[in-house]
Design a protein around this motif. Sequence first.
Motif, mmCIF file in Angstrom:
data_model
loop_
_atom_site.group_PDB
_atom_site.id
_atom_site.type_symbol
_atom_site.label_atom_id
_atom_site.label_comp_id
_atom_site.label_asym_id
_atom_site.label_seq_id
_atom_site.Cartn_x
_atom_site.Cartn_y
_atom_site.Cartn_z
ATOM 1 N N HIS A 1 2.106 -5.950 6.188
ATOM 2 C CA HIS A 1 2.568 -6.228 4.828
ATOM 3 C C HIS A 1 3.360 -7.530 4.757
ATOM 4 C CE1 HIS A 1 1.430 -2.076 3.908
ATOM 5 N NE2 HIS A 1 1.595 -2.356 2.638
ATOM 6 N N GLY A 2 3.454 -8.242 5.879
ATOM 7 C CA GLY A 2 4.206 -9.500 5.890
ATOM 8 C C GLY A 2 5.688 -9.310 6.095
ATOM 9 N N GLY A 3 6.087 -8.148 6.626
ATOM 10 C CA GLY A 3 7.504 -7.861 6.829
ATOM 11 C C GLY A 3 7.844 -7.598 8.279
ATOM 12 N N MET A 4 8.954 -6.909 8.497
ATOM 13 C CA MET A 4 9.428 -6.646 9.859
ATOM 14 C C MET A 4 10.217 -5.343 9.862
ATOM 15 S SD MET A 4 12.090 -8.890 12.199
ATOM 16 C CE MET A 4 13.451 -8.536 11.083
ATOM 17 N N LEU A 5 10.017 -4.542 10.918
ATOM 18 C CA LEU A 5 10.767 -3.312 11.138
ATOM 19 C C LEU A 5 11.506 -3.439 12.460
ATOM 20 C CD1 LEU A 5 11.446 -0.234 10.787
ATOM 21 C CD2 LEU A 5 9.242 0.238 11.872
ATOM 22 N N HIS A 6 12.789 -3.094 12.477
ATOM 23 C CA HIS A 6 13.533 -3.166 13.743
ATOM 24 C C HIS A 6 14.696 -2.183 13.725
ATOM 25 C CE1 HIS A 6 17.192 -5.663 12.506
ATOM 26 N NE2 HIS A 6 16.478 -5.567 11.411
ATOM 27 N N TYR B 1 12.827 -10.974 -0.132
ATOM 28 C CA TYR B 1 12.413 -9.731 0.514
ATOM 29 C C TYR B 1 13.223 -8.551 -0.038
ATOM 30 C CZ TYR B 1 10.105 -12.587 4.087
ATOM 31 O OH TYR B 1 9.291 -13.472 4.753
ATOM 32 N N ILE B 2 12.628 -7.373 0.112
ATOM 33 C CA ILE B 2 13.337 -6.118 -0.115
ATOM 34 C C ILE B 2 13.718 -5.581 1.263
ATOM 35 C CG2 ILE B 2 13.248 -3.814 -1.137
ATOM 36 C CD1 ILE B 2 12.832 -6.087 -3.106
ATOM 37 N N LYS B 3 15.004 -5.320 1.469
ATOM 38 C CA LYS B 3 15.439 -4.726 2.736
ATOM 39 C C LYS B 3 15.764 -3.259 2.497
ATOM 40 C CE LYS B 3 19.028 -4.718 6.265
ATOM 41 N NZ LYS B 3 20.332 -5.243 6.725
ATOM 42 N N ASP C 1 0.881 -1.159 0.000
ATOM 43 C CA ASP C 1 0.000 0.000 0.000
ATOM 44 C C ASP C 1 0.926 1.219 0.000
ATOM 45 O OD1 ASP C 1 -1.522 2.246 0.851
ATOM 46 O OD2 ASP C 1 -3.006 0.927 1.766
ATOM 47 N N PRO C 2 1.058 1.941 -1.122
ATOM 48 C CA PRO C 2 2.035 3.036 -1.202
ATOM 49 C C PRO C 2 1.838 4.101 -0.126
ATOM 50 C CG PRO C 2 1.160 2.513 -3.374
ATOM 51 C CD PRO C 2 0.318 1.759 -2.379
ATOM 52 N N THR C 3 0.577 4.419 0.174
ATOM 53 C CA THR C 3 0.305 5.444 1.182
ATOM 54 C C THR C 3 0.823 5.023 2.546
ATOM 55 O OG1 THR C 3 -1.670 6.141 -0.039
ATOM 56 C CG2 THR C 3 -1.493 6.827 2.267
ATOM 57 N N GLN C 4 0.588 3.759 2.904
ATOM 58 C CA GLN C 4 1.040 3.290 4.208
ATOM 59 C C GLN C 4 2.566 3.199 4.278
ATOM 60 O OE1 GLN C 4 -0.945 -0.259 5.526
ATOM 61 N NE2 GLN C 4 -2.952 0.703 5.575
ATOM 62 N N ILE C 5 3.214 2.728 3.215
ATOM 63 C CA ILE C 5 4.674 2.625 3.229
ATOM 64 C C ILE C 5 5.302 4.014 3.240
ATOM 65 C CG2 ILE C 5 6.697 1.774 2.009
ATOM 66 C CD1 ILE C 5 4.988 -0.358 3.451
ATOM 67 N N GLU C 6 4.678 4.982 2.559
ATOM 68 C CA GLU C 6 5.141 6.369 2.651
ATOM 69 C C GLU C 6 5.085 6.852 4.092
ATOM 70 O OE1 GLU C 6 3.201 9.074 0.019
ATOM 71 O OE2 GLU C 6 3.661 7.911 -1.765
ATOM 72 N N GLN C 7 4.052 6.440 4.814
ATOM 73 C CA GLN C 7 3.922 6.812 6.225
ATOM 74 C C GLN C 7 5.086 6.233 7.038
ATOM 75 O OE1 GLN C 7 0.071 5.889 7.814
ATOM 76 N NE2 GLN C 7 0.588 6.517 9.897
ATOM 77 N N TYR D 1 11.854 -4.927 6.255
ATOM 78 C CA TYR D 1 11.810 -5.937 5.202
ATOM 79 C C TYR D 1 10.382 -6.012 4.658
ATOM 80 C CZ TYR D 1 16.263 -7.679 7.082
ATOM 81 O OH TYR D 1 17.558 -7.798 7.522
ATOM 82 N N LEU D 2 10.257 -6.062 3.337
ATOM 83 C CA LEU D 2 8.959 -6.237 2.683
ATOM 84 C C LEU D 2 9.068 -7.384 1.682
ATOM 85 C CD1 LEU D 2 8.117 -2.489 1.953
ATOM 86 C CD2 LEU D 2 7.025 -3.939 3.675
#
Length: 634
Positions: free
Chosen positions: A459-464, A413-415, A366-372, A478-479
């Motif tokens: 989105h099925g990824g992880m933020l850390h 994944y894209i990191k 979702d481009p809007t959410q990833i921009e956030q 990671y997405l």
Amino acid sequence: MNILLVEDQDDSRKTLSRLIGMRGHKVTQVATAEEAERALATDSFPFLILDWMLPGKSGIDLCRELRARQDGDKMFILLVTGKTDRADLEMALEVGANDYLTKPIDLSLLNVRLAVAERQIRDLTERNQARIALQQSARTLTDILENTTDGFFALDYAWRFTYVNREAEALFGRSRKELLGGELWQAFPELRGTAFEQNYRQVMAEQTPIEFEACDPRGTKWFEVHAYPSGGGVSAFFRDVTERKRAEDDRLTKGKIESLGTLAGGIAHDLNNILTVISGNIGLAQLEAPVEEKSLLGCLAKASQAAQEAAHMSSQLLTFSKGGSPVKKVVRMPELLAKSAHFSLHGSNLRAEMVIPPDLWPTEVDPTQIEQVINALMINAREAMPSGGTVDISARNVELDDKPGALLPGGRYIKVAIADHGGGVPVDMQTKIFDPYFTTKPVSSGLGLSISFSIVKKHGGMLHLEQSSPAGAAFAFYLPAARAEPAVVRTVAGSGLPSTLQRILVMDDEEGIRELTSQLLNTLGYEVTAVTDGVEAVNTYERAMRRGENFQAVILDATIRGGMGGLATISRLRNIDPSVVAIICSGYSDEAALAEFLQYGFRGALPKPFTRRDLADVLQRAVTSSKTEPAFVR
């Protein structure tokens, strides 16, 4: 027992051999010291009987040489001599003989000497076996300690290193040659006053083992330590558990966010219902207000703007909660990163340095959410560098293996990493930065990172937090890479509402929203029938079809308290009328119907809160698409 008899006189040698053999022993006979040496080279003799006087090398010399051998203490030597002088006998003992026997040989004395020898040899054999077992045990223990994946060290009573294994060398970053014999506190003064010193001293003082976990003084690594008393000192096994602690912290953070997300989603659902009524009635009031009432229209415009800001906050809560499913499409991350970075740093004294390979895989987001997410991380970097500087942005392709306990399943994944050059995140705050409302800034809401965490997870990824030091902090997310043929929802724009669209069926369990939706639709020129749940909607739709008064569209609330919601209703309606034009409406849903409405048989999605224009637009698109595209149902 195997006995070597060295005697040059044939008669004496045969007599002694016979007497010794009567006690059940095996006797090997030789006449010279040289023959004895050859026999010893090929066989083992725990008991030797040597004549003092031999041709060539004497028994005294042979005894002296045997004792000088590496295994010389493992044999019992009885020296036979015709000499009776005390000095000679003392010499025999000095060169290493265990006992002596004088000629002529007395049978009773021989038996006594043999009995003594047998007993001593048994004791000697047992000692040697015990020593060999101890040496083997020590070698085995050393092998274990050298090959274990844990670090191990031993300290004596004065805190001096007595042993350091290979893994400890690696974990210490110091060689054992450098450490052995040195004092722990001199080698590692930074341990003074830490949990390591406190626990090691407790082990030494109380002679009791302790298990503990502690972070190194630099705050970069966590260690699990098993310390125990040993030989008046302290021994310890230890291992680096930094990754495990990070995984545990990530799981704890996930648990906190999921619990609060459930609460936030419920609040957002109710808030959206209220905001729908507020925004809708403001819109109706604006329609009814006379054009000349400038002051009234101004007040209504401000109220409408405030309602929109509240709706934005509600949208953030939905994103944070288990609702707010992303509406995905395939995007190229370089363009999205560049656009978001430019927007986030506009007007600041920072610039972005981007390192992105040309073959970066696309991702479905979702481009809007990833921009956030990107905006939140860029704001974080701005706050970390108030004096300006460079924000490093990088992206790369990664393929993760499917490992038990991993935070992400295996796959492509894209990191994306965003790094600042500020002061880093303090150690005591690193486990809290993703907590909702945690902030060190007086004007910050504390929701930026926690909402970003939730977005990436959905989105099925992880933020850390990937790395932090006094030189700066780096966040990474990671997405999943896009599938080979991702499904992309196509929309068809219409030029206006079809003239045949007159009757609309509205289903919602909130009376205020039913009334408001009906009023808004009335102002658009539609005839409206409103019902409270799915069962009533299905019955009403079926009766209208029998009378030939078909509904041109139905608007279904996704969640009905205690009744049949939108998903079950659309399934029943499609059984009645496969060409039904349905729109899903919701202020909160933990299902994907809003994001993937086409796959459930809907022609459009109407998130709450909505305005009169939103209502008109979604009806136009739904009816137009029903004329041009076949429905797809999962």
